[in-house]
Design a protein around this motif. Structure first.
Motif, mmCIF file in Angstrom:
data_model
loop_
_atom_site.group_PDB
_atom_site.id
_atom_site.type_symbol
_atom_site.label_atom_id
_atom_site.label_comp_id
_atom_site.label_asym_id
_atom_site.label_seq_id
_atom_site.Cartn_x
_atom_site.Cartn_y
_atom_site.Cartn_z
ATOM 1 N N TYR A 35 56.463 74.380 -16.653
ATOM 2 C CA TYR A 35 56.422 74.663 -15.219
ATOM 3 C C TYR A 35 57.399 75.801 -14.944
ATOM 4 C CZ TYR A 35 54.296 70.004 -14.578
ATOM 5 O OH TYR A 35 53.484 68.910 -14.635
ATOM 6 N N ARG A 36 57.195 76.442 -13.805
ATOM 7 C CA ARG A 36 58.116 77.483 -13.373
ATOM 8 C C ARG A 36 58.605 77.122 -11.982
ATOM 9 N NH1 ARG A 36 56.162 83.704 -13.131
ATOM 10 N NH2 ARG A 36 54.734 82.902 -11.529
ATOM 11 N N GLN A 37 59.915 77.252 -11.779
ATOM 12 C CA GLN A 37 60.513 76.929 -10.492
ATOM 13 C C GLN A 37 61.177 78.169 -9.938
ATOM 14 O OE1 GLN A 37 63.620 73.916 -10.536
ATOM 15 N NE2 GLN A 37 63.311 73.455 -8.377
ATOM 16 N N GLN A 41 58.226 79.986 -4.523
ATOM 17 C CA GLN A 41 56.979 79.355 -4.975
ATOM 18 C C GLN A 41 57.121 77.882 -5.305
ATOM 19 O OE1 GLN A 41 54.141 81.053 -4.913
ATOM 20 N NE2 GLN A 41 55.273 82.826 -4.178
ATOM 21 N N GLU A 44 55.611 75.453 -10.103
ATOM 22 C CA GLU A 44 54.245 75.812 -10.465
ATOM 23 C C GLU A 44 53.944 75.359 -11.879
ATOM 24 O OE1 GLU A 44 53.260 80.140 -9.408
ATOM 25 O OE2 GLU A 44 55.436 80.114 -9.713
ATOM 26 N N GLY A 59 47.255 77.529 -15.495
ATOM 27 C CA GLY A 59 48.336 77.912 -14.607
ATOM 28 C C GLY A 59 49.058 79.188 -14.989
ATOM 29 N N PRO A 61 50.167 82.786 -15.046
ATOM 30 C CA PRO A 61 49.948 83.771 -13.984
ATOM 31 C C PRO A 61 49.338 85.084 -14.456
ATOM 32 C CG PRO A 61 52.276 83.610 -14.513
ATOM 33 C CD PRO A 61 51.600 82.543 -15.299
ATOM 34 N N SER B 3 46.828 69.022 -3.007
ATOM 35 C CA SER B 3 48.136 69.483 -2.516
ATOM 36 C C SER B 3 49.040 68.328 -2.165
ATOM 37 C CB SER B 3 47.956 70.387 -1.290
ATOM 38 O OG SER B 3 47.416 69.656 -0.222
ATOM 39 N N ILE B 106 51.147 68.003 -9.411
ATOM 40 C CA ILE B 106 51.112 68.876 -8.252
ATOM 41 C C ILE B 106 52.329 68.520 -7.421
ATOM 42 C CG2 ILE B 106 49.780 69.601 -6.246
ATOM 43 C CD1 ILE B 106 47.376 68.170 -7.823
ATOM 44 N N LYS B 109 57.075 71.105 -2.018
ATOM 45 C CA LYS B 109 58.052 72.201 -2.033
ATOM 46 C C LYS B 109 59.478 71.709 -2.209
ATOM 47 C CE LYS B 109 55.373 75.789 -1.242
ATOM 48 N NZ LYS B 109 55.224 76.878 -2.225
#
Lengths: 115, 117
Positions: A35-37, A41, A44, A59, A61, B3, B106, B109
């Motif tokens: 994952y990327r934080q 964003q 992700e 996923g 990019p 989401s 998923i 935020k």
């Protein structure tokens, strides 16, 4: 027991250089995730490995990003020709299996800064 | 699209008071729901999850969460907040894909929880 480990913890690189980030999952976990934080964003999903199956790369990019998992254990995420927008914390996680109900265990992350 | 929403960027509570961190989801079929906590410069730590069964789930550090299918919510709660609970909290969802299982989470935020003495 040992958790997920990642190296390096911090990486500073110049724009255009390639970088490799390493993840060592929990022993016995068949599923591994990247994952990327980043601030704008959130978290992700990048890529997912499950056993010997073909990875889910949905996923990633761009084609500058790739990952491999050798021997069903250690994984390396490679970013080629880094750009400033690649700056983020890259998190690796593993789980006992790829089942959706299994919790994922996260490593401490690699903070990548592209100058 | 699948989401997860966390409507509050930040929640402030006084130590000893109850806390709630809100989460709503939109996923196909039956969701699997998770809460994670992130302390500064650390990775995410698993707190609790809902798969099926009892709507009230208990987890680590005295946290609990209630699954509400009609409101598509999974709010995180704690009866009495501690200063040490101050951190970033993430709600996440997964679900059973047709034809098999799929593992990527998923995430919402994130909500920054600040507990003052």
């Amino acid at each position: 027991g040992a958790g997920v480990s990642q190296s390096p913890s911090n990486k500073v690189t110049e724009k255009g250089k390639d970088v490799e980030l390493r993840c060592d999952p929990i022993s016995g976990h068949t599923a591994l995730y990247w994952y990327r934080q980043s601030l704008g964003q959130g978290l992700e999903f990048l890529i997912y490995f499950q056993g010997n199956s073909a990875p889910d790369k949905s996923g990633l990019p761009s084609d500058r990003f790739s990952a491999e998992r050798t021997g069903g254990s250690v994984s390396t995420l490679t970013i080629q020709r880094t750009q400033q927008e690649d700056s983020a914390v890259y998190l690796c996680a593993s789980s006992y299996s790829g089942s959706s109900y299994n919790e994922q265990f996260f490593g401490p992350g690699t903070r990548l800064t592209v100058l | 699209a699948q989401s997860v929403a966390q409507p509050e960027d930040q929640v402030n509570v006084a130590e000893g008071n109850p806390l709630t961190v809100k989460c709503t989801y939109s996923v196909s079929g039956n969701p699997y729901l998770f809460w994670y906590v992130q302390y500064p410069n650390r990775g995410l730590q698993f707190l609790l999850k809902y798969i099926t069964g009892d709507n009230l789930v208990k987890g680590s550090y005295g946290f609990e969460a209630e699954f509400n299918k009609s409101q598509t919510s999974f709010h995180l709660k704690k009866p009495s907040a501690l200063v040490s609970d101050s951190a970033l909290y993430f709600c996440a969802a997964n679900y059973l894909f047709k034809g098999g299982s799929q593992g990527n989470l998923i995430f919402g935020k994130g909500t920054k929880l600040s507990v003052k003495p």
